[in-house]
Design a protein around this motif. Structure first.
Motif, mmCIF file in Angstrom:
data_model
loop_
_atom_site.group_PDB
_atom_site.id
_atom_site.type_symbol
_atom_site.label_atom_id
_atom_site.label_comp_id
_atom_site.label_asym_id
_atom_site.label_seq_id
_atom_site.Cartn_x
_atom_site.Cartn_y
_atom_site.Cartn_z
ATOM 1 N N GLN A 17 -15.769 5.543 6.548
ATOM 2 C CA GLN A 17 -16.007 5.916 7.837
ATOM 3 C C GLN A 17 -14.780 6.655 8.178
ATOM 4 O O GLN A 17 -14.848 7.831 8.978
ATOM 5 N N ILE A 18 -13.647 6.497 7.802
ATOM 6 C CA ILE A 18 -12.409 7.218 8.031
ATOM 7 C C ILE A 18 -12.658 8.311 7.538
ATOM 8 O O ILE A 18 -12.206 9.579 8.180
ATOM 9 N N ALA A 19 -12.909 8.483 6.286
ATOM 10 C CA ALA A 19 -13.197 9.925 5.841
ATOM 11 C C ALA A 19 -14.014 10.593 6.712
ATOM 12 O O ALA A 19 -13.845 11.897 6.947
ATOM 13 N N LEU A 20 -15.395 10.272 7.075
ATOM 14 C CA LEU A 20 -16.195 10.948 8.070
ATOM 15 C C LEU A 20 -15.543 11.459 9.197
ATOM 16 O O LEU A 20 -15.802 12.570 9.527
ATOM 17 N N GLU A 21 -14.950 10.625 9.705
ATOM 18 C CA GLU A 21 -14.059 10.977 10.995
ATOM 19 C C GLU A 21 -13.010 11.831 10.823
ATOM 20 O O GLU A 21 -12.490 12.668 11.825
ATOM 21 N N ASN A 22 -12.407 12.230 9.544
ATOM 22 C CA ASN A 22 -11.541 13.116 9.379
ATOM 23 C C ASN A 22 -11.933 14.178 8.626
ATOM 24 O O ASN A 22 -11.176 15.002 8.007
ATOM 25 N N ASP A 23 -13.343 14.709 8.513
ATOM 26 C CA ASP A 23 -13.724 15.542 7.735
ATOM 27 C C ASP A 23 -13.114 15.673 6.358
ATOM 28 O O ASP A 23 -12.757 16.850 5.690
ATOM 29 N N ILE A 24 -13.335 14.430 5.479
ATOM 30 C CA ILE A 24 -12.997 14.466 4.280
ATOM 31 C C ILE A 24 -13.978 13.875 3.404
ATOM 32 O O ILE A 24 -14.838 13.092 3.709
ATOM 33 N N GLN A 25 -14.071 14.598 2.258
ATOM 34 C CA GLN A 25 -15.243 13.891 1.305
ATOM 35 C C GLN A 25 -14.506 13.222 0.275
ATOM 36 O O GLN A 25 -13.564 13.729 -0.596
ATOM 37 N N ILE A 26 -15.192 12.058 0.011
ATOM 38 C CA ILE A 26 -14.770 11.133 -1.008
ATOM 39 C C ILE A 26 -15.606 11.509 -2.162
ATOM 40 O O ILE A 26 -16.835 11.275 -2.254
ATOM 41 N N VAL A 27 -15.068 12.131 -3.298
ATOM 42 C CA VAL A 27 -15.847 12.637 -4.458
ATOM 43 C C VAL A 27 -16.058 11.418 -5.221
ATOM 44 O O VAL A 27 -17.046 11.487 -5.904
ATOM 45 N N GLU A 28 -15.164 10.581 -5.416
ATOM 46 C CA GLU A 28 -15.515 9.465 -6.113
ATOM 47 C C GLU A 28 -14.491 8.268 -5.894
ATOM 48 O O GLU A 28 -13.525 8.407 -5.197
ATOM 49 N N MET A 29 -15.156 6.765 -5.903
ATOM 50 C CA MET A 29 -14.237 5.710 -5.315
ATOM 51 C C MET A 29 -14.746 4.645 -6.123
ATOM 52 O O MET A 29 -15.944 4.276 -6.443
ATOM 53 N N LYS A 30 -13.679 3.893 -6.794
ATOM 54 C CA LYS A 30 -13.973 2.933 -7.862
ATOM 55 C C LYS A 30 -12.635 1.795 -7.418
ATOM 56 O O LYS A 30 -11.545 2.075 -7.160
ATOM 57 N N SER A 31 -13.280 0.441 -7.454
ATOM 58 C CA SER A 31 -12.621 -0.728 -7.196
ATOM 59 C C SER A 31 -12.122 -1.469 -8.541
ATOM 60 O O SER A 31 -12.909 -1.510 -9.230
#
Length: 65
Positions: A17-31
């Protein structure tokens, strides 16, 4: 109330959601056990340390992050 089992899902949703609001693309995310790795794409005007600072607005995560 968040429990240990769904914190990962909640935090990832929040980061998206934060990425969407700031015009940022999350290419990959792992925890992992206690942290999340993100590979992002953003415009040069973004100051990376401030991009995902929004967690301070979520007191339910304060003691878990």
């Amino acid at each position: 109330m968040l429990n240990k089992g769904n914190i990962d899902t909640y935090v990832k949703k929040l980061l998206k959601q934060i990425a969407l609001e700031n015009d940022i693309q999350i290419v990959e995310m792992k925890s992992d056990k206690d942290h999340i790795h993100r590979l992002i794409e953003c415009k040069s005007q973004h100051y990376i340390p401030n991009i995902f600072k929004g967690f301070k607005d979520y007191p339910e995560l304060k003691n878990r992050l």
